[in-house]
Design an enzyme around this catalytic site. Structure first.
Site, mmCIF file in Angstrom:
data_model
loop_
_atom_site.group_PDB
_atom_site.id
_atom_site.type_symbol
_atom_site.label_atom_id
_atom_site.label_comp_id
_atom_site.label_asym_id
_atom_site.label_seq_id
_atom_site.Cartn_x
_atom_site.Cartn_y
_atom_site.Cartn_z
ATOM 1 N N LYS A 1 12.743 7.424 -12.321
ATOM 2 C CA LYS A 1 12.286 7.163 -10.382
ATOM 3 C C LYS A 1 12.056 5.827 -10.301
ATOM 4 O O LYS A 1 12.332 5.627 -9.218
ATOM 5 C CB LYS A 1 10.945 7.208 -11.379
ATOM 6 C CG LYS A 1 9.523 6.692 -10.821
ATOM 7 C CD LYS A 1 7.978 7.293 -10.432
ATOM 8 C CE LYS A 1 7.343 7.350 -9.767
ATOM 9 N NZ LYS A 1 6.045 7.324 -9.967
ATOM 10 N N ASP B 1 1.009 -0.982 0.085
ATOM 11 C CA ASP B 1 0.105 -0.168 0.220
ATOM 12 C C ASP B 1 0.622 1.078 0.161
ATOM 13 O O ASP B 1 2.618 1.264 0.778
ATOM 14 C CB ASP B 1 -1.128 0.487 1.367
ATOM 15 C CG ASP B 1 -2.240 0.946 0.905
ATOM 16 O OD1 ASP B 1 -2.712 1.015 -0.373
ATOM 17 O OD2 ASP B 1 -2.934 2.019 1.572
HETATM 18 P P1 IMP Z 1 -2.376 2.582 -4.424
HETATM 19 O O1 IMP Z 1 -1.046 1.397 -3.571
HETATM 20 O O2 IMP Z 1 -2.320 1.607 -6.002
HETATM 21 O O3 IMP Z 1 -3.200 2.191 -4.054
HETATM 22 O O4 IMP Z 1 -1.862 3.950 -4.542
HETATM 23 C C1 IMP Z 1 -2.674 5.025 -4.085
HETATM 24 C C2 IMP Z 1 -2.508 6.211 -4.397
HETATM 25 O O5 IMP Z 1 -1.204 6.915 -3.723
HETATM 26 C C3 IMP Z 1 -2.099 6.139 -5.647
HETATM 27 O O6 IMP Z 1 -3.475 6.471 -6.367
HETATM 28 C C4 IMP Z 1 -2.075 7.883 -5.758
HETATM 29 O O7 IMP Z 1 -2.547 8.835 -6.688
HETATM 30 C C5 IMP Z 1 -0.324 8.094 -4.984
HETATM 31 N N1 IMP Z 1 1.050 7.137 -5.021
HETATM 32 C C6 IMP Z 1 1.401 6.165 -5.182
HETATM 33 N N2 IMP Z 1 2.370 5.695 -5.086
HETATM 34 C C7 IMP Z 1 2.546 7.210 -5.905
HETATM 35 C C8 IMP Z 1 3.813 7.626 -6.780
HETATM 36 O O8 IMP Z 1 4.490 6.850 -7.115
HETATM 37 N N3 IMP Z 1 3.564 8.111 -7.357
HETATM 38 C C9 IMP Z 1 2.450 9.376 -7.647
HETATM 39 N N4 IMP Z 1 1.281 9.101 -6.388
HETATM 40 C C10 IMP Z 1 1.861 7.799 -6.233
#
Ligand code: IMP
Length: 197
Positions: free
Chosen positions: A176, A70
């Site tokens: 990145k 997460d």
């Molecule tokens: P998840 O872990 O895929 O649920 O991501 C949660 C949210 O955090 C994403 O939809 C983004 O809005 C933000 N997020 C997580 N990792 C990144 C990243 O590497 N770049 C930009 N936003 C991120």
């Protein structure tokens, strides 16, 4: 041994396979599993959500290792918001563009260090329904005053790295992937697994 990554995101799986390559493990995602799995992501912390992703999978496949992931953005002057709500910062129908615009508006008038932020990624490594170990990666930066760059996703266009003089969306994907919160967390997992398997 198999390592199941509790995600359906093909882009993430590719990134993760790249980082964990070289280990004596077969890495698969939810897309390769036969039994349907329901995941409810309603925890209050990144770790809780990482566990909520991994545990149901691990209970169904107790012989395999499972990883839940997460991640999100924490902004210091907003007391850590949007945090676990990063994806849905604007509520239902949120898009990256709407989330970024809301964030820039919230920080209107703030300067320099008042705009400090951190990307966080938490991983839970689970076997037979039990947490073996959690790992965390962070990337620190500041929220820029406007969106810049076309790469990445989410908050990358507003996440400015002073040492690169660029937002994350202005970095190449390979740049990145060397410094991101996700890469840092998965490198820690890699080092742990290298001793385990
Ligand atoms: P998840 O872990 O895929 O649920 O991501 C949660 C949210 O955090 C994403 O939809 C983004 O809005 C933000 N997020 C997580 N990792 C990144 C990243 O590497 N770049 C930009 N936003 C991120």
């Amino acid at each position: 041994m198999r390592l199941i990554i509790a995600t359906r995101n093909k882009g993430k799986l590719r990134e993760i396979k790249h980082i964990l390559g070289g280990l004596n493990l077969s890495i698969i995602s939810l897309n390769q599993l036969k039994k349907p799995i329901r995941i409810k992501e309603d925890g209050h912390t990144f770790l809780e959500n990482a566990l909520k992703k991994a545990l149901p999978v691990s209970r169904m496949y107790p012989l395999d290792l499972t990883v839940g992931e997460d991640s999100g953005l924490e902004v210091e002057c907003l007391n850590g918001a949007p945090g676990i709500l990063s994806k849905r910062y604007c509520g239902r129908g949120a898009t990256d563009l709407k989330n970024n615009s809301k964030l820039l508006k919230k920080l209107g008038g703030l300067k320099g260090k008042e705009r400090k932020a951190c990307f966080r990624c938490v991983l839970s490594l689970v076997k037979a329904g039990k947490l073996l170990k959690a790992f965390e990666g962070r990337l620190k930066g500041v929220i820029s005053k406007e969106m810049k760059g076309k790469g990445g996703f989410g908050y990358d266009p507003v996440f400015y790295l002073p040492s690169y003089k660029k937002t994350v969306a202005q970095l190449s994907l390979s740049q990145k992937n060397k410094i991101s919160h996700r890469a840092r967390a998965f490198k820690k997992l890699h080092n742990y697994l290298a001793k385990l398997v």
